[in-house]
Design an enzyme around this catalytic site. Structure first.
Site, mmCIF file in Angstrom:
data_model
loop_
_atom_site.group_PDB
_atom_site.id
_atom_site.type_symbol
_atom_site.label_atom_id
_atom_site.label_comp_id
_atom_site.label_asym_id
_atom_site.label_seq_id
_atom_site.Cartn_x
_atom_site.Cartn_y
_atom_site.Cartn_z
ATOM 1 N N CYS A 181 1.023 -1.242 0.304
ATOM 2 C CA CYS A 181 0.012 0.037 -0.023
ATOM 3 C C CYS A 181 0.911 1.100 -0.084
ATOM 4 C CB CYS A 181 -0.932 0.014 1.271
ATOM 5 S SG CYS A 181 -2.309 0.939 0.964
ATOM 6 N N HIS A 233 -3.511 -5.351 0.195
ATOM 7 C CA HIS A 233 -3.331 -5.873 1.312
ATOM 8 C C HIS A 233 -3.377 -7.502 1.351
ATOM 9 C CE1 HIS A 233 -4.131 -1.937 3.551
ATOM 10 N NE2 HIS A 233 -4.359 -1.733 2.462
ATOM 11 N N GLU A 291 -2.041 -9.305 3.565
ATOM 12 C CA GLU A 291 -2.354 -9.793 4.888
ATOM 13 C C GLU A 291 -4.132 -9.909 5.371
ATOM 14 O OE1 GLU A 291 -3.845 -5.851 5.150
ATOM 15 O OE2 GLU A 291 -2.017 -6.361 4.629
#
Length: 433
Positions: free
Chosen positions: A289, A384, A386
Site C-alpha cells: 500500500c 493488502h 494480510e
C-alpha cells in the site's frame, strides 16, 4: 445549488435525531444520527466490501476519512475482540443505509453503534448509499461533512420539515470546503506507533529462535501483518515512522518491510530517503500500500491521486508473472505512475537502482498494483495481502518475501555501492558470493 435526497425513513419511524450529510459540491442527504452526534468533516470515500466492517473501521489507512459502506445492512455481527486491525477506530465518520437493530453472532461482544458512540465517531444512517456511491464514482472523491445534534445549523430541520433550508446547507458547505484536501497531507506520523515493539515467532515457531529478523516501519500497520510474518517464524521489530537509517540498521535485520498508511505519498520524503538507504544496503524489501508508493518514489517514479480510489475486499488483480487473477483487499486513493507495458529503468539518479517491472495491475482500471525491482531484492504490492480477501489469494507474498530474506542470509550482504553507483546486479552478486 444543492441537491437534496430524502431519508429512507423519517425520524418519527426510526426514533433517531435527524442528521445531514453534505458534500462539497452541495449535494445534501437527509438521514438520522448513527453512533455519536456532532460534526465530522473529512474526505468521503466508499468501501465495496460486503463484510469486514470492523476491520475497515480499525484500519489506520482510513484516518481522516468518512467511509460510506456500499453493503446495505451493517452491524449485524456486532463487534468482537479478535478482528480489530488496531487498538482504536480510525475513520472520521461513518455512513450506512440500514443499521442492524441488534447484533446476531456468537462472536459478538458489543453492538457496533455503541462502539462508534464510545469512540466519538459521528455517523449517519437512513441515506441512499447506492446513489451516494454512484455520485462519488462519477464526480470523484471529495470532502464532506456529517452534522447532527448541536452541530446542525439552527433551524436546519426544525418543525418537522423534510428538507433543510438553503441557508443551513450553505453553512454546512462552507464548513466542508474549509477542510484541507487529502492531496498534500502527511498523515503516517499521526497513526504510527510512538514506540518500537517486537512481535515474536508464533504458531509452530513459538518459543523457538527466529528464522529471520525483519524491521517493519509502521506507517499505519494493521495487526495481522506482523502476525503473518510471526506465523512464518520471523521476529518482527515494528518501528515508528520517525525511525532513522542508523536506528534501523542497528537491529541488523535480515529484511525490511514498509506498511500501509494514510495520506499523500507525495509528502513521504522522509520515508523515501530511508528506503533508499535500505536499498543501498542491499537488504531485502517488501512494501504494501503506502509502502508500495514509497518504493515507487524511491525508484524515481511519480504518484497521483485516483478519481475515487479502490477500497474493499473484492478487487480483481492480475499477477502478470503467472497470469493468475487474485481477489484482493484494497484501501488506497493514490497510485504509482510507472509504465505497465514493458520493463523500465528506475529513473532515480540515472538508473541507479536498475530495471523495474510492474508486476500486478488492477483489472478494473489497469492501475499499477505491484512493483518488482529486477536488479535488487525488492518488491511491493498496492493491495493488502494480510487481509482475508479471496480468502487467501495473496498470502503467498509473505512466503515470497521470506524466500528473498533466506537468499540474502545464505549469500551474505553485498557490498554497499558508492555514491551515484547502482547496486550490483543479481549476476554480480552471485559472482561476488
Amino acid at each position: 445549488m444543492s441537491r437534496t435526497a430524502q431519508p429512507t425513513w423519517g425520524p418519527s419511524r426510526s426514533g433517531r435525531p435527524p442528521a445531514l450529510l453534505v458534500l462539497e459540491d452541495g449535494t445534501t442527504l437527509v438521514g438520522q444520527a448513527y453512533g455519536a452526534t456532532g460534526r465530522s468533516v473529512a474526505e468521503i470515500v466508499f468501501n465495496t466490501g460486503m463484510t469486514g466492517y470492523q476491520e475497515t473501521l480499525t484500519d489506520p489507512s482510513y484516518h481522516r476519512q468518512i467511509v460510506v459502506m456500499t453493503a446495505p445492512h451493517v452491524g449485524n455481527t456486532g463487534v468482537n475482540d479478535e478482528d480489530p486491525e488496531s487498538a482504536r477506530i480510525w475513520v472520521a465518520g461513518y455512513v450506512v443505509r440500514e443499521p442492524a437493530r441488534r447484533a446476531s453472532s456468537w462472536r459478538a461482544r458489543r453492538e457496533l453503534e455503541e462502539e462508534l458512540r464510545q469512540a466519538g465517531v459521528v455517523g449517519v444512517c437512513g441515506v441512499d448509499t447506492r446513489m451516494l456511491t454512484r455520485h462519488l464514482r462519477e464526480r470523484g472523491t471529495m470532502r464532506a461533512g456529517i452534522f447532527s445534534g448541536e452541530a446542525l445549523p439552527a433551524g436546519a430541520l426544525s418543525g418537522g420539515q423534510e428538507a433543510p433550508s438553503q441557508a443551513a446547507v450553505d453553512i454546512c458547505v462552507s464548513a466542508v470546503r474549509a477542510q484541507p484536501l487529502m492531496a498534500g497531507q502527511a498523515l503516517a506520523a499521526e497513526v504510527s506507533t510512538p514506540q518500537a515493539y517486537v512481535v515474536e515467532p508464533s504458531g509452530a515457531f513459538q518459543g523457538r529462535e527466529p528464522v529471520a529478523v525483519v524491521a517493519a516501519l509502521d506507517l499505519g500497520i494493521k495487526s495481522r501483518t506482523p502476525w503473518q510474518l510471526a506465523e512464518r517464524g520471523v521476529r518482527v521489530h515494528v518501528l515508528p515512522q520517525s525511525t532513522t537509517l542508523p536506528q534501523l540498521l542497528a537491529l541488523r535485520p535480515d529484511g525490511v518491510f514498509f506498511s500501509n498508511g494514510p495520506g499523500d505519498p507525495g509528502t513521504a520524503d522522509t520515508e523515501v530517503e530511508l528506503l533508499r538507504g535500505v536499498l543501498d544496503a542491499g537488504l531485502p524489501f517488501f512494501g504494501i500500500c503506502l509502502g508500495n508508493q514509497v518504493l515507487g518514489r524511491a525508484l524515481g517514479y511519480g504518484t497521483y491521486k485516483l478519481a475515487y480510489g479502490h477500497r474493499g475486499v473484492n478487487q480483481p488483480v492480475l499477477d502478470r508473472a503467472t497470469g493468475k487473477v487474485e481477489i484482493t483487499a484494497h484501501n488506497h486513493g493514490f497510485a504509482v505512475d510507472a509504465p505497465v507495458g514493458e520493463d523500465s529503468v528506475a529513473p532515480y539518479d540515472g538508473g541507479r537502482y536498475g530495471r523495474v517491472r510492474v508486476s500486478h495491475v488492477c483489472l478494473n482500471d489497469q492501475v499499477v498494483e505491484g512493483l518488482e525491482a529486477l536488479d535488487l531484492p525488492a518488491f511491493s504490492v498496492q493491495y493488502h495481502p494480510e487481509a482475508a480477501a479471496g480468502p487467501h489469494d495473496a498470502e503467498h507474498l509473505f512466503d515470497r518475501f521470506l524466500r528473498l530474506v533466506r537468499e540474502h542470509q545464505q549469500a551474505g550482504s553485498p557490498p554497499r555501492p558508492g555514491p551515484g553507483q547502482p547496486p550490483a546486479t543479481t549476476a554480480e552478486q552471485e559472482e561476488q558470493a
